[in-house]
Design a protein around this motif. Structure first.
Motif, PDB file in Angstrom:
ATOM      1  N   ASP A 147      31.473  64.409   0.159  1.00 13.90           N
ATOM      2  CA  ASP A 147      31.471  62.994  -0.279  1.00 13.90           C
ATOM      3  C   ASP A 147      32.265  61.981   0.630  1.00 13.90           C
ATOM      4  N   PRO A 148      31.827  61.716   1.670  1.00 11.10           N
ATOM      5  CA  PRO A 148      32.211  60.849   2.697  1.00 11.10           C
ATOM      6  C   PRO A 148      32.618  59.393   2.299  1.00 11.10           C
ATOM      7  N   VAL A 149      33.788  58.913   2.772  1.00  9.53           N
ATOM      8  CA  VAL A 149      34.088  57.544   2.091  1.00  9.53           C
ATOM      9  C   VAL A 149      34.328  56.594   3.462  1.00  9.53           C
ATOM     10  N   ASN A 150      33.993  55.329   3.617  1.00  5.32           N
ATOM     11  CA  ASN A 150      34.179  54.450   4.665  1.00  5.32           C
ATOM     12  C   ASN A 150      35.923  53.754   4.132  1.00  5.32           C
ATOM     13  N   ILE A 151      36.489  53.779   5.388  1.00  2.00           N
ATOM     14  CA  ILE A 151      37.851  52.935   5.164  1.00  2.00           C
ATOM     15  C   ILE A 151      37.881  51.824   6.232  1.00  2.00           C
ATOM     16  N   TRP A 152      38.369  50.747   5.688  1.00  2.00           N
ATOM     17  CA  TRP A 152      38.830  49.669   6.753  1.00  2.00           C
ATOM     18  C   TRP A 152      40.264  49.612   6.462  1.00  2.00           C
ATOM     19  N   TYR A 153      40.700  49.240   7.911  1.00  2.00           N
ATOM     20  CA  TYR A 153      42.184  49.617   7.970  1.00  2.00           C
ATOM     21  C   TYR A 153      42.790  48.561   8.732  1.00  2.00           C
ATOM     22  N   TRP A 154      44.116  47.814   8.314  1.00  3.37           N
ATOM     23  CA  TRP A 154      44.492  46.773   9.521  1.00  3.37           C
ATOM     24  C   TRP A 154      45.931  47.201   9.264  1.00  3.37           C
ATOM     25  N   ARG A 155      46.589  46.663  10.517  1.00  2.00           N
ATOM     26  CA  ARG A 155      48.173  46.804  10.715  1.00  2.00           C
ATOM     27  C   ARG A 155      48.596  45.488  10.976  1.00  2.00           C
ATOM     28  N   ASN A 200      37.484  50.897  11.645  1.00  2.10           N
ATOM     29  CA  ASN A 200      36.639  51.549  10.769  1.00  2.10           C
ATOM     30  C   ASN A 200      36.776  52.919  10.839  1.00  2.10           C
ATOM     31  N   TYR A 201      37.049  53.721   9.767  1.00  2.00           N
ATOM     32  CA  TYR A 201      37.279  54.796   9.512  1.00  2.00           C
ATOM     33  C   TYR A 201      36.318  55.628   8.596  1.00  2.00           C
ATOM     34  N   TYR A 202      36.176  56.873   8.814  1.00  2.00           N
ATOM     35  CA  TYR A 202      35.483  57.594   7.783  1.00  2.00           C
ATOM     36  C   TYR A 202      36.403  58.810   7.396  1.00  2.00           C
ATOM     37  N   ALA A 203      36.193  59.385   6.045  1.00  2.00           N
ATOM     38  CA  ALA A 203      37.142  60.341   5.656  1.00  2.00           C
ATOM     39  C   ALA A 203      36.305  61.357   4.607  1.00  2.00           C
ATOM     40  N   ARG A 234      32.822  41.988   7.731  1.00  2.00           N
ATOM     41  CA  ARG A 234      31.687  42.691   8.127  1.00  2.00           C
ATOM     42  C   ARG A 234      30.158  42.394   7.891  1.00  2.00           C
ATOM     43  N   GLU A 235      29.312  42.676   8.738  1.00  2.00           N
ATOM     44  CA  GLU A 235      27.804  42.363   8.547  1.00  2.00           C
ATOM     45  C   GLU A 235      27.299  43.396   7.482  1.00  2.00           C
ATOM     46  N   HIS A 236      26.324  42.824   6.851  1.00  2.00           N
ATOM     47  CA  HIS A 236      25.805  43.779   5.665  1.00  2.00           C
ATOM     48  C   HIS A 236      25.352  45.208   6.387  1.00  2.00           C
ATOM     49  N   GLU A 237      24.626  44.847   7.497  1.00  2.00           N
ATOM     50  CA  GLU A 237      23.992  46.041   8.176  1.00  2.00           C
ATOM     51  C   GLU A 237      24.737  46.761   9.424  1.00  2.00           C
ATOM     52  N   THR A 238      24.755  47.801   9.352  1.00  3.94           N
ATOM     53  CA  THR A 238      25.549  48.538  10.429  1.00  3.94           C
ATOM     54  C   THR A 238      24.884  49.801  10.879  1.00  3.94           C
ATOM     55  N   ALA A 239      25.154  50.461  11.993  1.00  2.00           N
ATOM     56  CA  ALA A 239      24.496  51.693  12.408  1.00  2.00           C
ATOM     57  C   ALA A 239      25.425  52.727  12.253  1.00  2.00           C
ATOM     58  N   GLY A 240      26.368  52.800  11.610  1.00  2.00           N
ATOM     59  CA  GLY A 240      27.523  53.992  11.374  1.00  2.00           C
ATOM     60  C   GLY A 240      26.763  54.964  10.365  1.00  2.00           C
ATOM     61  N   ASP A 241      27.173  56.096  10.258  1.00  2.00           N
ATOM     62  CA  ASP A 241      26.617  57.053   9.720  1.00  2.00           C
ATOM     63  C   ASP A 241      27.204  57.150   8.224  1.00  2.00           C
ATOM     64  N   TYR A 242      28.478  56.565   8.141  1.00  2.00           N
ATOM     65  CA  TYR A 242      28.960  56.574   6.641  1.00  2.00           C
ATOM     66  C   TYR A 242      29.509  55.194   6.317  1.00  2.00           C
ATOM     67  N   ASP A 243      29.048  54.339   7.049  1.00  2.00           N
ATOM     68  CA  ASP A 243      29.292  52.881   6.679  1.00  2.00           C
ATOM     69  C   ASP A 243      28.776  52.378   5.447  1.00  2.00           C
ATOM     70  N   ALA A 244      29.861  51.618   4.624  1.00  2.00           N
ATOM     71  CA  ALA A 244      29.237  51.408   3.240  1.00  2.00           C
ATOM     72  C   ALA A 244      28.120  50.345   3.439  1.00  2.00           C
ATOM     73  N   VAL A 245      27.080  50.527   2.453  1.00  2.00           N
ATOM     74  CA  VAL A 245      25.741  49.748   2.565  1.00  2.00           C
ATOM     75  C   VAL A 245      25.774  48.788   1.454  1.00  2.00           C
ATOM     76  N   PHE A 246      25.429  47.592   1.976  1.00  2.00           N
ATOM     77  CA  PHE A 246      25.380  46.348   1.101  1.00  2.00           C
ATOM     78  C   PHE A 246      24.045  45.940   1.039  1.00  2.00           C
ATOM     79  N   GLU A 247      23.518  46.907  -0.056  1.00  2.00           N
ATOM     80  CA  GLU A 247      21.951  46.588  -0.166  1.00  2.00           C
ATOM     81  C   GLU A 247      21.546  46.451  -1.690  1.00  2.00           C
ATOM     82  N   ASP A 248      20.806  45.675  -2.220  1.00  2.00           N
ATOM     83  CA  ASP A 248      20.336  45.373  -3.663  1.00  2.00           C
ATOM     84  C   ASP A 248      20.109  47.129  -4.036  1.00  2.00           C
ATOM     85  N   GLY A 249      20.728  47.244  -5.606  1.00  2.00           N
ATOM     86  CA  GLY A 249      20.378  48.559  -5.825  1.00  2.00           C
ATOM     87  C   GLY A 249      21.502  49.532  -5.613  1.00  2.00           C
TER      88      GLY A 249
END
Length: 346
Positions: A147-155, A200-203, A234-249
């Motif tokens: 169950d991978p997740v996408n994490i956006w991080y700022w310092r 941009n991180y995965y975990a 972020r743009e809706h579409e990215t090429a990352g394996d586990y990036d969050a997907v902003f698509e209908d449905g």
């Protein structure tokens, strides 16, 4: 008192009583419509639309945020794994906007000190993160195996530091010069300068945080009178394996974490939301999930889950009843007329 009467087949109608009953029924009709408006307003305030804008803002003080709905989530200390701790920030307020190509989230929280320098021991940076997952709700424990997740991080130190983040603390002596292996290896946490302030991180669970090969996330944090305001974009579409997907449905689940540097919060010591927000890119709603369904909820949330579920069920029933306005109007108006006519005629 005399009254006019006329016949309707075998039924004799008192015209005076009928006129007075009709006036009373009209008043009831107006009241029913007013009550419906109030009930629908009260029970449909929860879900907030993901506001559509011409240009997704990168600045926390952009005018586009003025009309964007918001959700405020309570934060608690991290108490699921070592190192336990945090909890110095009480809550975070979240907004979201989108257009055809980009999405942005704005976070705002109170923090009286701007902790941006980490160039000496026991100095920690203010920071914030969003954890996202498309489709099904992930474990709040930074995901899990499978169950991978996408994490956006700022310092804040990446964006607002006046010194080399880390200074000489991570340097090793060399016959010719100092060596910084983290910098040489390209570790994003060891860089002295940053071209973008969001990472941009995965975990797949605690201890598995991995820097993604693609870095499409931009971040911009600015000080406010009370603390920080931060925008992730972020743009809706990215090429990352586990990036969050902003698509209908594809419903999106989001949760948040804040680090307060002056409270010595770093790594697992943070203020964490155990409550998920859901984002539906299809119909554009950003709303809280039922706390009874959230994994990692504290004992108070668990004990209150029955109350929450009951209140939610009642709200849905009331909303359906109130929005079935043709039937409600016919029944209420008809009943009011009959009862009024019968009482007046007596």
């Amino acid at each position: 008192m005399s009254s006019e009467r006329w016949g309707l087949g075998p039924v004799e109608i008192d015209r005076n009583a009928a006129r007075r009953a009709t006036k009373l029924a009209a008043v009831v009709l107006c009241l029913v419509m007013a009550v419906q408006v109030v009930i629908v307003a009260v029970f449909t305030l929860g879900p907030h639309p993901l506001q559509s804008v011409t240009e997704v803002p990168a600045e926390p003080d952009a005018q586009a945020w003025d009309g964007a709905p918001s959700e405020t989530l309570s934060l608690d200390r991290q108490q699921m794994t070592t190192p336990y701790g945090g909890g110095s920030v009480d809550n975070v307020t979240v907004q979201a906007v989108t257009n055809d190509t980009h999405v942005a989230f704005r976070l705002e929280w109170e923090d009286p000190t701007a902790d941006t320098e980490i160039d000496e021991p026991d100095a920690y940076s203010d920071a914030a993160a969003i954890m996202l997952r498309s489709g099904s709700k992930p474990p709040v424990t930074m995901g899990a195996n499978g169950d991978p997740v996408n994490i956006w991080y700022w310092r804040s130190s990446w964006q607002h530091s006046d010194a080399d983040p880390g200074g000489d603390m991570y340097a090793y002596p060399h016959p010719d010069s100092e060596t910084k292996p983290g910098t040489v290896a390209g570790n994003p946490l060891s860089q002295s300068t940053h071209n973008q302030y969001g990472q941009n991180y995965y975990a797949t669970g605690f201890g598995s945080l991995t820097n993604a090969e693609t870095q499409p996330v931009a971040a911009n944090g600015q000080r406010t009178d009370d603390g920080w305001a931060l925008v992730f974009q972020r743009e809706h579409e990215t090429a990352g394996d586990y990036d969050a997907v902003f698509e209908d449905g594809e419903q999106m689940y989001l949760t948040y974490a804040i680090w307060n540097g002056s409270a010595d919060e770093a790594n697992g010591e943070k203020s964490l939301s155990y409550q998920f927000l859901t984002l539906d890119p299809g119909d554009g709603t950003l709303s809280e999930t039922d706390s009874a369904d959230d994994e990692g909820a504290n004992e108070t949330d668990t004990n209150d889950s029955g109350v929450v579920a009951s209140a939610t069920t009642s709200a849905r029933w009331a909303t359906r009843a109130a929005t079935n306005w043709p039937a409600a109007i016919v029944l209420a108006t008809g009943a009011a007329w009959l009862i009024s006519y019968w009482r007046i005629r007596e």
